[in-house]
Design a protein around this motif. Structure first.
Motif, PDB file in Angstrom:
ATOM      1  N   PRO A 141      48.374 -11.044   3.253  1.00 60.14           N
ATOM      2  CA  PRO A 141      47.314 -10.258   3.468  1.00 60.14           C
ATOM      3  C   PRO A 141      46.394 -10.201   4.507  1.00 60.14           C
ATOM      4  CG  PRO A 141      46.754 -11.989   1.950  1.00 60.14           C
ATOM      5  CD  PRO A 141      48.150 -12.327   2.467  1.00 60.14           C
ATOM      6  N   LEU A 142      45.662  -9.225   4.773  1.00 60.70           N
ATOM      7  CA  LEU A 142      44.685  -9.256   5.791  1.00 60.70           C
ATOM      8  C   LEU A 142      43.448 -10.008   5.134  1.00 60.70           C
ATOM      9  CD1 LEU A 142      44.091  -7.937   8.603  1.00 60.70           C
ATOM     10  CD2 LEU A 142      43.044  -6.186   7.559  1.00 60.70           C
ATOM     11  N   PRO A 143      43.012 -10.973   6.162  1.00 59.37           N
ATOM     12  CA  PRO A 143      41.645 -11.603   5.784  1.00 59.37           C
ATOM     13  C   PRO A 143      40.426 -10.674   5.352  1.00 59.37           C
ATOM     14  CG  PRO A 143      42.796 -12.786   7.431  1.00 59.37           C
ATOM     15  CD  PRO A 143      43.409 -11.284   7.366  1.00 59.37           C
ATOM     16  N   ALA A 144      39.752 -10.781   4.595  1.00 58.50           N
ATOM     17  CA  ALA A 144      38.576 -10.259   4.511  1.00 58.50           C
ATOM     18  C   ALA A 144      37.364 -10.962   5.253  1.00 58.50           C
ATOM     19  CB  ALA A 144      38.030 -10.134   3.128  1.00 58.50           C
ATOM     20  N   GLY A 145      36.994 -10.458   6.363  1.00 57.01           N
ATOM     21  CA  GLY A 145      36.059 -11.029   7.249  1.00 57.01           C
ATOM     22  C   GLY A 145      36.736 -11.750   8.473  1.00 57.01           C
ATOM     23  N   THR A 146      35.925 -12.588   9.133  1.00 56.19           N
ATOM     24  CA  THR A 146      36.519 -13.642  10.016  1.00 56.19           C
ATOM     25  C   THR A 146      36.912 -14.743   9.794  1.00 56.19           C
ATOM     26  OG1 THR A 146      34.737 -12.128  11.679  1.00 56.19           O
ATOM     27  CG2 THR A 146      35.977 -14.199  12.350  1.00 56.19           C
ATOM     28  N   VAL A 147      38.128 -14.979  10.290  1.00 59.41           N
ATOM     29  CA  VAL A 147      38.667 -16.286   9.986  1.00 59.41           C
ATOM     30  C   VAL A 147      38.898 -17.032  11.313  1.00 59.41           C
ATOM     31  CG1 VAL A 147      40.690 -17.619   8.823  1.00 59.41           C
ATOM     32  CG2 VAL A 147      39.750 -15.625   7.883  1.00 59.41           C
ATOM     33  N   PRO A 148      38.536 -18.244  11.407  1.00 55.95           N
ATOM     34  CA  PRO A 148      38.849 -19.056  12.814  1.00 55.95           C
ATOM     35  C   PRO A 148      40.273 -19.342  12.798  1.00 55.95           C
ATOM     36  CG  PRO A 148      37.755 -20.550  11.311  1.00 55.95           C
ATOM     37  CD  PRO A 148      38.108 -19.218  10.729  1.00 55.95           C
ATOM     38  N   SER A 149      41.018 -19.168  13.875  1.00 54.46           N
ATOM     39  CA  SER A 149      42.243 -19.885  14.519  1.00 54.46           C
ATOM     40  C   SER A 149      42.550 -21.107  14.117  1.00 54.46           C
ATOM     41  CB  SER A 149      42.748 -19.333  15.719  1.00 54.46           C
ATOM     42  OG  SER A 149      42.639 -18.137  16.145  1.00 54.46           O
ATOM     43  N   CYS A 150      43.755 -21.588  13.617  1.00 59.53           N
ATOM     44  CA  CYS A 150      43.977 -22.910  13.788  1.00 59.53           C
ATOM     45  C   CYS A 150      44.135 -23.472  14.930  1.00 59.53           C
ATOM     46  CB  CYS A 150      45.508 -23.186  12.912  1.00 59.53           C
ATOM     47  SG  CYS A 150      45.464 -22.678  11.137  1.00 59.53           S
ATOM     48  N   SER A 151      43.883 -24.826  15.147  1.00 60.71           N
ATOM     49  CA  SER A 151      43.729 -25.322  16.360  1.00 60.71           C
ATOM     50  C   SER A 151      44.865 -26.339  16.678  1.00 60.71           C
ATOM     51  CB  SER A 151      42.583 -25.984  16.593  1.00 60.71           C
ATOM     52  OG  SER A 151      41.973 -26.958  15.590  1.00 60.71           O
ATOM     53  N   GLU A 152      45.474 -26.405  17.859  1.00 60.16           N
ATOM     54  CA  GLU A 152      46.508 -27.556  18.150  1.00 60.16           C
ATOM     55  C   GLU A 152      45.818 -28.769  17.956  1.00 60.16           C
ATOM     56  OE1 GLU A 152      49.617 -27.177  18.712  1.00 60.16           O
ATOM     57  OE2 GLU A 152      49.407 -24.921  18.221  1.00 60.16           O
ATOM     58  N   SER A 171      52.583 -24.509 -11.791  1.00 56.46           N
ATOM     59  CA  SER A 171      51.787 -24.011 -10.738  1.00 56.46           C
ATOM     60  C   SER A 171      52.028 -24.789  -9.386  1.00 56.46           C
ATOM     61  CB  SER A 171      50.303 -23.767 -10.860  1.00 56.46           C
ATOM     62  OG  SER A 171      49.824 -25.197 -11.099  1.00 56.46           O
ATOM     63  N   ASP A 172      52.021 -24.290  -8.145  1.00 62.03           N
ATOM     64  CA  ASP A 172      52.119 -24.811  -7.078  1.00 62.03           C
ATOM     65  C   ASP A 172      51.338 -24.346  -6.008  1.00 62.03           C
ATOM     66  OD1 ASP A 172      53.112 -26.840  -5.260  1.00 62.03           O
ATOM     67  OD2 ASP A 172      55.419 -26.280  -5.600  1.00 62.03           O
ATOM     68  N   SER A 173      50.776 -25.021  -5.010  1.00 60.52           N
ATOM     69  CA  SER A 173      50.000 -24.757  -3.937  1.00 60.52           C
ATOM     70  C   SER A 173      50.382 -24.932  -2.548  1.00 60.52           C
ATOM     71  CB  SER A 173      48.499 -25.124  -4.332  1.00 60.52           C
ATOM     72  OG  SER A 173      48.902 -26.591  -4.477  1.00 60.52           O
ATOM     73  N   VAL A 174      49.906 -24.519  -1.607  1.00 62.57           N
ATOM     74  CA  VAL A 174      50.293 -24.832  -0.173  1.00 62.57           C
ATOM     75  C   VAL A 174      48.890 -24.122   0.589  1.00 62.57           C
ATOM     76  CG1 VAL A 174      51.708 -22.924   0.178  1.00 62.57           C
ATOM     77  CG2 VAL A 174      51.968 -24.809   1.446  1.00 62.57           C
ATOM     78  N   VAL A 175      48.827 -24.868   1.827  1.00 64.31           N
ATOM     79  CA  VAL A 175      48.123 -24.199   2.829  1.00 64.31           C
ATOM     80  C   VAL A 175      48.779 -23.866   4.302  1.00 64.31           C
ATOM     81  CG1 VAL A 175      45.796 -25.280   2.080  1.00 64.31           C
ATOM     82  CG2 VAL A 175      47.511 -26.434   3.706  1.00 64.31           C
ATOM     83  N   ILE A 176      48.479 -22.989   4.858  1.00 65.20           N
ATOM     84  CA  ILE A 176      49.295 -22.496   6.179  1.00 65.20           C
ATOM     85  C   ILE A 176      48.145 -21.751   7.079  1.00 65.20           C
ATOM     86  CG2 ILE A 176      51.287 -21.915   5.142  1.00 65.20           C
ATOM     87  CD1 ILE A 176      50.567 -18.732   5.312  1.00 65.20           C
ATOM     88  N   CYS A 177      48.794 -21.654   8.354  1.00 64.09           N
ATOM     89  CA  CYS A 177      48.075 -20.942   9.241  1.00 64.09           C
ATOM     90  C   CYS A 177      48.322 -19.458   9.417  1.00 64.09           C
ATOM     91  CB  CYS A 177      48.108 -21.398  10.694  1.00 64.09           C
ATOM     92  SG  CYS A 177      47.516 -23.384  10.723  1.00 64.09           S
ATOM     93  N   VAL A 178      47.220 -18.697   9.518  1.00 66.64           N
ATOM     94  CA  VAL A 178      47.416 -17.333   9.820  1.00 66.64           C
ATOM     95  C   VAL A 178      46.761 -16.761  10.887  1.00 66.64           C
ATOM     96  CG1 VAL A 178      47.007 -14.876   8.757  1.00 66.64           C
ATOM     97  CG2 VAL A 178      47.820 -16.792   7.398  1.00 66.64           C
ATOM     98  N   GLN A 179      47.469 -15.968  11.850  1.00 67.98           N
ATOM     99  CA  GLN A 179      46.613 -15.549  12.985  1.00 67.98           C
ATOM    100  C   GLN A 179      45.699 -14.302  12.636  1.00 67.98           C
ATOM    101  OE1 GLN A 179      47.409 -16.566  16.338  1.00 67.98           O
ATOM    102  NE2 GLN A 179      45.459 -15.366  16.680  1.00 67.98           N
ATOM    103  N   PRO A 180      44.246 -14.759  12.848  1.00 68.48           N
ATOM    104  CA  PRO A 180      43.488 -13.832  12.551  1.00 68.48           C
ATOM    105  C   PRO A 180      43.431 -12.437  13.374  1.00 68.48           C
ATOM    106  CG  PRO A 180      42.269 -15.718  13.713  1.00 68.48           C
ATOM    107  CD  PRO A 180      43.860 -15.836  13.621  1.00 68.48           C
TER     108      PRO A 180
END
Length: 149
Positions: A111-122, A140-149
């Motif tokens: 999805p498109l983030p609602a509002g500003t989201v910072p980029s992930c950093s190297e 249930s299962d869960s995961v975190v990822i990086c999305v280009q804002p």
């Protein structure tokens, strides 16, 4: 041990089967795949210990709900939070992976983030900016990822 838990984390991939990472983040509108274990019995049920046929057994629409939250090092969303119709529409497929044994696949649109989201950093200070929880009646299962804002 820790090697087992690390090996059994859900993997999230782009359409070309490469992993979503901070160096190769997902993009809003992109179709991604999550690979996971133990989501439960599909209908029809798959034969235990055998490779999944194609077309693969899947779960009916509505069997799972996808909850999403955004933010720097995003916290996992609450499974009792209000879900939006948008989140229902993001799930394209939940079922077994053809040719694999016991491996589940979840295809969803970022999805498109609602509002500003910072980029992930190297440098690892922001290792994720989108968190997802997939919830079914019995699993249930869960995961975190990086999305280009």
């Amino acid at each position: 041990g820790s090697n087992f838990s690390r090996a059994c984390r859900p993997a999230v991939t782009h359409g070309d089967a490469t992993l979503v990472t901070s160096a190769r983040p997902a993009h809003p509108g992109e179709l991604l795949q999550i690979y996971a274990f133990g989501l439960g019995r599909t209908n029809p049920a798959a034969a235990s210990g055998e490779a999944t046929p194609n077309p693969a057994p899947r779960f009916p629409p509505g069997a799972f709900t996808l909850f999403i939250s955004f933010g720097p090092n995003a916290a996992l969303p609450s499974l009792d939070s209000n879900k939006s119709q948008l989140e229902d529409e993001m799930l394209q497929y939940v079922g077994l992976t053809p040719g694999e044994v016991g491996l589940y696949q979840v295809n969803f649109v970022v999805p498109l983030p609602a509002g500003t989201v910072p980029s992930c950093s190297e440098d690892g200070l922001i290792h994720s900016n989108m968190a997802m929880a997939l919830a079914g009646r019995l699993s249930s299962d869960s995961v975190v990822i990086c999305v280009q804002p």
